[in-house]
Design an enzyme around this catalytic site. Sequence first.
Site, PDB file in Angstrom:
ATOM      1  CD  GLU A   1       5.503 -11.454   7.798  1.00  0.00           C
ATOM      2  OE1 GLU A   1       4.746 -10.835   7.042  1.00  0.00           O
ATOM      3  OE2 GLU A   1       6.261 -10.889   8.629  1.00  0.00           O
TER       4      GLU A   1
ATOM      5  CG  ASN B   1       2.220  -2.700   4.385  1.00  0.00           C
ATOM      6  OD1 ASN B   1       1.682  -3.505   3.623  1.00  0.00           O
ATOM      7  ND2 ASN B   1       3.283  -3.013   5.105  1.00  0.00           N
TER       8      ASN B   1
ATOM      9  CG  HIS C   1       8.063  -7.642  10.288  1.00  0.00           C
ATOM     10  ND1 HIS C   1       9.246  -7.010   9.986  1.00  0.00           N
ATOM     11  CD2 HIS C   1       7.306  -7.604   9.161  1.00  0.00           C
ATOM     12  CE1 HIS C   1       9.217  -6.589   8.736  1.00  0.00           C
ATOM     13  NE2 HIS C   1       8.061  -6.934   8.208  1.00  0.00           N
TER      14      HIS C   1
ATOM     15  CD  GLU D   1       5.454  -4.773   9.522  1.00  0.00           C
ATOM     16  OE1 GLU D   1       6.021  -4.386   8.491  1.00  0.00           O
ATOM     17  OE2 GLU D   1       4.614  -5.684   9.537  1.00  0.00           O
TER      18      GLU D   1
ATOM     19  CE  LYS E   1       1.208 -10.089   6.494  1.00  0.00           C
ATOM     20  NZ  LYS E   1       2.122  -9.627   7.573  1.00  0.00           N
TER      21      LYS E   1
ATOM     22  CE  LYS F   1       2.478  -6.909   2.697  1.00  0.00           C
ATOM     23  NZ  LYS F   1       2.997  -6.358   3.956  1.00  0.00           N
TER      24      LYS F   1
ATOM     25  CD  GLU G   1       1.076  -7.387   9.752  1.00  0.00           C
ATOM     26  OE1 GLU G   1       2.251  -7.096   9.450  1.00  0.00           O
ATOM     27  OE2 GLU G   1       0.615  -8.545   9.685  1.00  0.00           O
TER      28      GLU G   1
ATOM     29  CE  LYS H   1      11.577  -6.261   4.479  1.00  0.00           C
ATOM     30  NZ  LYS H   1      10.179  -6.665   4.776  1.00  0.00           N
TER      31      LYS H   1
ATOM     32  CB  ALA I   1      -0.942  -0.011   1.206  1.00  0.00           C
TER      33      ALA I   1
END
Length: 381
Positions: free
Chosen positions: A331, A211, A311, A261, A178, A180, A235, A65, A30
């Site tokens: 995860e 997100n 996470h 996370e 899961k 998004k 989440e 990231k 997102a």
Amino acid sequence: MTPAAPAADRISRIRLSSVLLPLTTPISDAKVLTGVQAPMTEVALLFAEMSTAQGHEGIGFSYAKRAGGPGQYAHAREVAPALIGEDPNDIARLWNKLVWAGASVGRSGLATQAIAALDIALWDMKARRAGLPLAKLLGAHRDSVRCYNTSGGFLHAPVEEVLENATASLERGLGGIKIKVGQPDGAADLKRLEAVRTRIGDGVPLMVDANQQWDRPTALRLGRALEEFGLTWIEEPLDAYDAEGHAALAEALDTPVATGEMLAGVAEHVALIDARACDIIQPDAPRIGGVTQFLKLAALADHRKLQLAPHFAMEIHLHLAAAYPHEPWVEHFEWLEPLFHERLEIRDGRMHLSDRPGLGITLTDQARAWTRESCEIGSRG
């Protein structure tokens, strides 16, 4: 005659490596669709390989990231010399020593992420020395943990691909899916979710992750609309630091709220816990400073009887989740698999501990080939 105590071991050498792992497909969630971030094309990792005068070894890693990898490496390179000559068993004291070695940049964010790789290496070494998987050294509550797949449900993938990925994940033995959400058009999220629920059936645990891209009114409206799907959790519906908003949402919805996370230290998670802002807390050991800090946070979460779903970094979090008193989730991402020779065993909806000591991982030649920068601190002798 009382036998003499064994001589204390000493850390003699640390190798730091900055590794850039390319992703086969640019990844969008997102944050990309709302214009906050660009698609993700790589993951930067900081590896710390540690050895002692008596020949014991340990490995740990952190990651970043989109940005931060070179900064983590640079900070680790500055503070790691503080460990040379130290007893590797004194992990709590050494964590504090590393923090003070870089005190001017604080105790969260990039600084603790750099320390995390060193801390995790110390814990890996301690477990290897004991001949135990890390979970067993910590005091495991279970030998396997419920697991769910995230990597197949990103927003760059068309819905048919997401459906195929979900089917493949369940056939592989994962226990939940899961996907998004958080697109600018909430109706598109609902349509996508309906297709996934229809494909996997009502009995399979299903989670969604926005997100942080909803505001409070949107999160409440869409959270209510999502309740018909029987989700295991929603989440990051709101900004990661909006403890008040998360608390109000958790109170208003039947669906559990999960978050945490993105937080970069134990203190930041305490704000969530104190505000009763989530039902499921999602700490990330590499982001909050390693195993030492994760254990502190886990104790606080246990006190409040929170569920736990760490996470990313399943290679680390399998062990930490197995040592949590309440049944957790881990995860599943396959992204890091090219870095390690070993594979985690997944069957019957669960990720299983191996009998390999420590984290049970060793680096591949490919990991060495993706190394952008490295240094050695100390000596092999």
